[in-house]
Write a protein that holds these residues in place. Structure first.
Motif, PDB file in Angstrom:
ATOM      1  N   LEU A  10       4.546   6.652   1.604  1.00  0.00           N
ATOM      2  CA  LEU A  10       5.079   5.592   2.457  1.00  0.00           C
ATOM      3  C   LEU A  10       4.505   4.262   1.986  1.00  0.00           C
ATOM      4  O   LEU A  10       3.289   4.145   1.801  1.00  0.00           O
ATOM      5  CB  LEU A  10       4.689   5.838   3.914  1.00  0.00           C
ATOM      6  CG  LEU A  10       5.284   4.844   4.905  1.00  0.00           C
ATOM      7  CD1 LEU A  10       6.737   5.194   5.207  1.00  0.00           C
ATOM      8  CD2 LEU A  10       4.475   4.787   6.192  1.00  0.00           C
ATOM      9  N   LYS A  11       5.386   3.286   1.767  1.00  0.00           N
ATOM     10  CA  LYS A  11       4.908   1.980   1.318  1.00  0.00           C
ATOM     11  C   LYS A  11       4.853   1.014   2.497  1.00  0.00           C
ATOM     12  O   LYS A  11       5.834   0.857   3.207  1.00  0.00           O
ATOM     13  CB  LYS A  11       5.828   1.436   0.226  1.00  0.00           C
ATOM     14  CG  LYS A  11       5.756   2.305  -1.033  1.00  0.00           C
ATOM     15  CD  LYS A  11       6.524   1.724  -2.195  1.00  0.00           C
ATOM     16  CE  LYS A  11       6.249   2.559  -3.459  1.00  0.00           C
ATOM     17  NZ  LYS A  11       6.954   2.041  -4.631  1.00  0.00           N
ATOM     18  N   VAL A  12       3.699   0.424   2.678  1.00  0.00           N
ATOM     19  CA  VAL A  12       3.532  -0.480   3.810  1.00  0.00           C
ATOM     20  C   VAL A  12       3.015  -1.854   3.361  1.00  0.00           C
ATOM     21  O   VAL A  12       2.356  -1.985   2.336  1.00  0.00           O
ATOM     22  CB  VAL A  12       2.588   0.118   4.895  1.00  0.00           C
ATOM     23  CG1 VAL A  12       3.133   1.453   5.404  1.00  0.00           C
ATOM     24  CG2 VAL A  12       1.172   0.273   4.385  1.00  0.00           C
ATOM     25  N   TYR A  13       3.373  -2.836   4.150  1.00  0.00           N
ATOM     26  CA  TYR A  13       2.992  -4.239   3.943  1.00  0.00           C
ATOM     27  C   TYR A  13       1.475  -4.349   3.792  1.00  0.00           C
ATOM     28  O   TYR A  13       0.712  -3.717   4.503  1.00  0.00           O
ATOM     29  CB  TYR A  13       3.448  -5.006   5.174  1.00  0.00           C
ATOM     30  CG  TYR A  13       3.395  -6.520   5.095  1.00  0.00           C
ATOM     31  CD1 TYR A  13       4.575  -7.245   4.919  1.00  0.00           C
ATOM     32  CD2 TYR A  13       2.201  -7.219   5.256  1.00  0.00           C
ATOM     33  CE1 TYR A  13       4.549  -8.635   4.885  1.00  0.00           C
ATOM     34  CE2 TYR A  13       2.171  -8.606   5.215  1.00  0.00           C
ATOM     35  CZ  TYR A  13       3.350  -9.314   5.037  1.00  0.00           C
ATOM     36  OH  TYR A  13       3.330 -10.681   5.008  1.00  0.00           O
ATOM     37  N   THR A  19       0.854  -1.182   0.000  1.00  0.00           N
ATOM     38  CA  THR A  19       0.000   0.000   0.000  1.00  0.00           C
ATOM     39  C   THR A  19       0.887   1.228   0.000  1.00  0.00           C
ATOM     40  O   THR A  19       1.782   1.355   0.853  1.00  0.00           O
ATOM     41  CB  THR A  19      -0.889   0.026   1.263  1.00  0.00           C
ATOM     42  OG1 THR A  19      -1.797  -1.076   1.186  1.00  0.00           O
ATOM     43  CG2 THR A  19      -1.679   1.323   1.340  1.00  0.00           C
ATOM     44  N   ALA A  20       0.680   2.089  -0.980  1.00  0.00           N
ATOM     45  CA  ALA A  20       1.388   3.373  -0.988  1.00  0.00           C
ATOM     46  C   ALA A  20       0.468   4.407  -0.358  1.00  0.00           C
ATOM     47  O   ALA A  20      -0.679   4.570  -0.779  1.00  0.00           O
ATOM     48  CB  ALA A  20       1.744   3.768  -2.407  1.00  0.00           C
ATOM     49  N   ILE A  21       0.961   5.071   0.683  1.00  0.00           N
ATOM     50  CA  ILE A  21       0.172   6.105   1.357  1.00  0.00           C
ATOM     51  C   ILE A  21       0.729   7.453   0.935  1.00  0.00           C
ATOM     52  O   ILE A  21       1.862   7.798   1.287  1.00  0.00           O
ATOM     53  CB  ILE A  21       0.233   5.948   2.893  1.00  0.00           C
ATOM     54  CG1 ILE A  21      -0.153   4.512   3.305  1.00  0.00           C
ATOM     55  CG2 ILE A  21      -0.652   6.982   3.572  1.00  0.00           C
ATOM     56  CD1 ILE A  21      -0.046   4.240   4.793  1.00  0.00           C
ATOM     57  N   SER A  22      -0.063   8.173   0.168  1.00  0.00           N
ATOM     58  CA  SER A  22       0.421   9.468  -0.314  1.00  0.00           C
ATOM     59  C   SER A  22       0.418  10.474   0.834  1.00  0.00           C
ATOM     60  O   SER A  22      -0.360  10.350   1.779  1.00  0.00           O
ATOM     61  CB  SER A  22      -0.449   9.969  -1.461  1.00  0.00           C
ATOM     62  OG  SER A  22      -1.748  10.220  -0.984  1.00  0.00           O
ATOM     63  N   PHE A  74      -4.200  10.912   9.684  1.00  0.00           N
ATOM     64  CA  PHE A  74      -5.252   9.894   9.588  1.00  0.00           C
ATOM     65  C   PHE A  74      -4.786   8.749   8.687  1.00  0.00           C
ATOM     66  O   PHE A  74      -4.822   7.575   9.066  1.00  0.00           O
ATOM     67  CB  PHE A  74      -6.543  10.487   9.006  1.00  0.00           C
ATOM     68  CG  PHE A  74      -7.040  11.722   9.710  1.00  0.00           C
ATOM     69  CD1 PHE A  74      -6.860  11.892  11.076  1.00  0.00           C
ATOM     70  CD2 PHE A  74      -7.696  12.734   9.006  1.00  0.00           C
ATOM     71  CE1 PHE A  74      -7.321  13.033  11.731  1.00  0.00           C
ATOM     72  CE2 PHE A  74      -8.160  13.870   9.650  1.00  0.00           C
ATOM     73  CZ  PHE A  74      -7.967  14.023  11.004  1.00  0.00           C
ATOM     74  N   SER A  75      -4.332   9.099   7.490  1.00  0.00           N
ATOM     75  CA  SER A  75      -4.089   8.060   6.481  1.00  0.00           C
ATOM     76  C   SER A  75      -2.865   7.213   6.809  1.00  0.00           C
ATOM     77  O   SER A  75      -2.761   6.066   6.373  1.00  0.00           O
ATOM     78  CB  SER A  75      -3.949   8.681   5.094  1.00  0.00           C
ATOM     79  OG  SER A  75      -2.828   9.535   5.043  1.00  0.00           O
TER      80      SER A  75
END
Lengths: 600, 600
Positions: free
Chosen positions: A63-66, A47-50, A515-516
């Protein structure tokens, strides 16, 4: 694997389906992205969190997360069997005259009705098993020095060297639960060298629930981050419920086969036989169950050790087998037939989850003779399974006061030669029914910190009722917290990246990013908006705690502005030096001469 | 103190008021009971939780648990000033021309309006202070070898010898916050030899809340078990809100006077002066605030140490003082006037809560130079306060990854010579806004286990907004869990009695007792009833997890029945002996000969 796309779960990836795309992401700022091992044609979803830019205009990288790819399937169709190609390429499996499904597998209500409440509507998979004389487990390949695509997938996912994956699996210190009949699943690894994982339990009971609800819980649990899921159904339509779950599950599925076996003998534990159990195991192996809890450590001679406990035997499987042993005055048939089970598991790559049927059900019973006697037997069984190249994890408690938690994992790791430990909590107190997700997350963080590889979640309904959708989410998020806090405490590489990104966003008043970047963006935003719902408040340099007039974060921002320039840095150095000179001059800090400024 | 009743809070005790009696108890099975020290005329309230008989007819005695008497006052009247007699009997206090209340203490809105939004309607207390040359602190008495009624009350409440109380207070290792102007309060003790306590924060802000809401939060928080309460109001009517709270509070009240001082200068930190602060402190001492957070450790030379932090300074008080120091380039006036503060506190028995203004606001900043530099100063200030016989506790963080938590309390205990540590959480990860009651309860249990004496609760709204009634309850219950789990881990005498009673009830299917013995009977019963609402289910020997056909608890009950008789016990001994013989014969457990029965 020349065309990567072909091998990815169709519904979410290739199309199309608005519902699927919508449910897969937790927040609009989240999007599906990929890690790639182009050389081996492996792609792993993240998941890329912009993020918004910092106030000074500096961009903040996503941020890239598992994550798991799923959920996102259309329940009636299931996920694409994308791992089938890898399995077929090994050439060590075959189709055969399988046991298949029988109406009675769904229980007496289904038999009476002539059908389960809801048939599986998607493609009927054709079961595979190992060719004669072959073992098809990841452990088997690892021990032969082979690196499978599953191992590469896991290495990419965990950001570690694939050789670490192979060697840990070979040594039994990690497992990749991956039944060859569950080709829809995304490989993941359970072992203390890797990220701590969490399991969510779902399942209907004789009292409540439907197939739809259970599939929805699967989707929901994996959306919020469950790494594996156990289907603990004990009610109607057990077989068909499991079929729907497996065909839609991107995460490994575990079961406790004795539950279904017990249904087959209408709940009469004394009527259980090895043959009924064995038949149930094969039924489930063919469906694709990735790991099975087997209570083979509940030996006849251990049963009396529980007689003086405050809460006796609290494991369902444990008490079934204890009841059986007592009624027949025979040794546990799971123990006496353990080698046969190993042979079956090796033919499908089903992992053992060696059940702790004698785990304590209250802190009074923690670390007692019955519990540790069983653990000795689980250690013996671990060794025996490894002789068949069968992957093993070992289950642990339960209810343990905080000061006795660490001993549990250290003892298990020593006795079981590093086989992954998989614990339920543990709950560190018994006095808070309704809050046992919390009482257990405290123990779970502690036990994971010292080496437990996977944590079985506990929901707020523990001891009280079956979890609903909200409870499942609360349980999952709570356990993501425990697992992550343990990763941080263990110093797992990169574990603090998300903490740091979120804290930076907090300091910079990037409210939407706070939040995100959180584990539950929806709830965080809801809570914020209760007090300050207006959109401008999301960019305001204050929050509801202090209000606009005064804000501590703003003052520290000013400090940073003051001390952020090169000039200011030089001034800091000067101040620090003066401070040091002052301390060097004798450490008279009781009534100090001021080193800077002129206090009154 | 010949007539005990005279000295007890009137509304709840002597009368009458249906609302009061109703709100004071958490559950119908709970009732007010008393521990008595007849010799000294001391009575301490406890909650007696009645229990059903065991299935075999054995009665289960009511379990008595720690409680406050309050809540239960009529807010407009307040609680009876029942401790006034003890204070007067010491003969070391006097009335004087007090500062009293001024309209501007309630802020500009009140001045414009000509009154606060709601006047205090009860009796106006007449402030007391120490006679000239006297110190009226519990530490002063303890050091002189005097045992006060407050100490006896606490000893009875904690079930310890009163000499332990006296000696710990004398040594500074425990405090009894008990302002002579808060005679409504029930004495309680904060120190690592005693039960771990929890604090709840409430308070309005510029953005939201009313006086009624804050008083309701006090009642609510103390009903669910808050041991102290901090009023952190920063909005309108600060003085009058606090008056309502103090007059209704059975638990000690803490404040952060700099917040009100800042309101008095209209939020302009640079305009703060020692004189305005001192005036505010006296205003609050006269009202009866029991402890005050004072950020005297934020020294000018430490401020630059925060410039490179991820989250700078996150303490409001810390950033106010840091901003002030920077703006004036002078040393913190709380530090330079600390001795004067000690003199004031000694005259009212206000305890210091030495604020950690430089605590880390993210796990990245944990245990850094700024934090530990301030702690060194707090240690120095602790010693200085003790020279005035002023009671002290020391505040701690904040955000700390789990593996760095223990160091915090051990370092504080060493440097501050055992002065009670009072920590906010700490949160062990930053990634779960909306769940910080949980991220922090994990750290709180760990830090309390190693000696923190009081835990400041964190609600689910932390970082996001002001807690509402539900959040306050969730925060309190979560922290009762953390405090209790730490008591159990510390081996505090009797700490497991409630766990054991609840677990026994669980094993015996006494459902109503499981609810009423828990920290939140209401929620536990609601959760149970969602799945199995019918009244018969409360006595049923099964639950919704397994349903009626099969139940693990029932099977263990059968095991106990089987092995419970004298005959059976002999059989057990025989089995265990055979088992031992088997093991003695060479420990061949790999493929054992069955010792009992005849396995297939």
């Amino acid at each position: 694997m020349s065309d990567l796309n072909v091998n990815l779960p169709t519904p979410l990836h290739a199309n199309n389906n608005a519902r699927a795309v919508q449910t897969a992401e937790q927040h609009p700022a989240h999007s599906l992205s990929w890690l790639e091992d182009a050389e081996h044609g492996i792609k792993v979803p993240v998941t890329a969190i912009s993020q918004a830019d910092s106030p000074d205009g500096t961009p903040n990288e996503p941020l890239k997360v598992y994550r798991t790819m799923g959920p996102g399937s259309i329940p009636e169709q299931g996920l694409a069997p994308w791992r089938a190609e890898w399995i077929a390429a090994r050439g060590d499996t075959e189709t055969y005259e399988a046991r298949g499904a029988r109406l009675e597998d769904d229980g007496r209500t289904a038999v009476r009705r002539g059908a389960p409440s809801q048939q599986w509507k998607g493609t009927e998979p054709v079961p595979l098993r190992a060719k004669s004389g072959k073992r098809v487990t990841q452990m088997h390949y690892a021990r032969r020095g082979e690196i499978t695509p599953e191992m590469r997938y896991v290495a990419l996912r965990e950001n570690v060297d694939v050789e670490l994956v192979r060697s840990e699996v070979a040594a039994g210190r990690a497992i990749i639960p991956a039944n060859i009949n569950h080709p829809e699943s995304e490989p993941m690894i359970i072992g203390k060298q890797f990220l701590v994982k969490i399991n969510a339990n779902i399942g209907n009971s004789a009292v409540t629930s439907s197939i739809d609800e259970e599939v929805a819980k699967l989707e929901w649990a994996s959306k919020w981050g469950a790494d594996t899921l156990m289907d603990l159904s004990t009610g109607n339509d057990i077989h068909t419920t499991r079929e729907w779950i497996l065909r839609n599950s991107p995460i490994p599925i575990g079961t406790v086969p004795i539950y279904q076996a017990l249904e087959k003998v209408d709940g009469d534990a004394n009527a259980l036989t090895w043959e009924i159990y064995r038949d149930t195991v094969i039924e489930q192996c063919e469906q694709g169950v990735d790991y099975m809890t087997v209570h083979a450590g509940v030996l006849l001679r251990y049963v009396p050790l529980t007689a003086d406990r405050v809460t006796g035997i609290v494991s369902r499987g444990g008490s079934i087998m204890a009841g059986w042993c007592l009624a027949h005055h025979e040794e546990n048939f799971l123990y006496t037939h353990f080698d046969e089970l190993c042979e079956i598991f090796a033919a499908y790559d089903v992992a053992f989850s060696l059940g702790d049927g004698l785990r304590p059900g209250s802190i009074a019973d923690a670390n007692d003779a019955a519990q540790f006697a069983e653990l000795d037997t689980l250690a013996e069984l671990t060794q025996r399974a490894w002789e068949y190249d069968v992957q093993v994890m070992v289950e642990g408690p339960g209810h343990i006061p905080l000061h006795k938690v660490r001993e549990n994992v250290e003892r298990q790791q020593e006795l079981c030669k590093g086989a992954p430990f998989y614990t339920l909590g543990p709950l560190v107190t018994d006095i808070a029914p309704g809050y046992d997700h919390i009482t257990s997350a405290i123990g779970a963080t502690e036990i994971a910190r010292y080496g437990t590889a996977m944590l079985c979640y506990v929901t707020p309904k523990e001891h009280l009722g079956l979890p609903n959708r909200d409870d499942v989410k609360t349980g999952v998020i709570t356990y993501k917290i425990a697992a992550h806090a343990a990763d941080v405490a263990k110093g797992h590489p990169g574990a603090t990246a998300r903490d740091d990104a979120l804290s930076k966003a907090r300091f910079e008043f990037r409210w939407n990013d706070q939040f995100s970047l959180g584990l539950d963006p929806v709830t965080a935003q809801e809570y914020h908006d209760e007090t300050l719902p207006a959109e401008p408040a999301k960019t305001a340099h204050f929050c509801s705690m202090c209000g606009p007039k005064f804000c501590s974060m703003r003052i520290s921002q000013d400090i940073r502005d003051t001390y952020g320039s090169a000039e200011a840095q030089a001034a800091i150095a000067g101040m620090q030096q003066k401070s040091q000179e002052f301390l060097n001059a004798g450490g008279q800090v009781y009534l100090p001469q001021p080193t800077i400024g002129a206090p009154k």
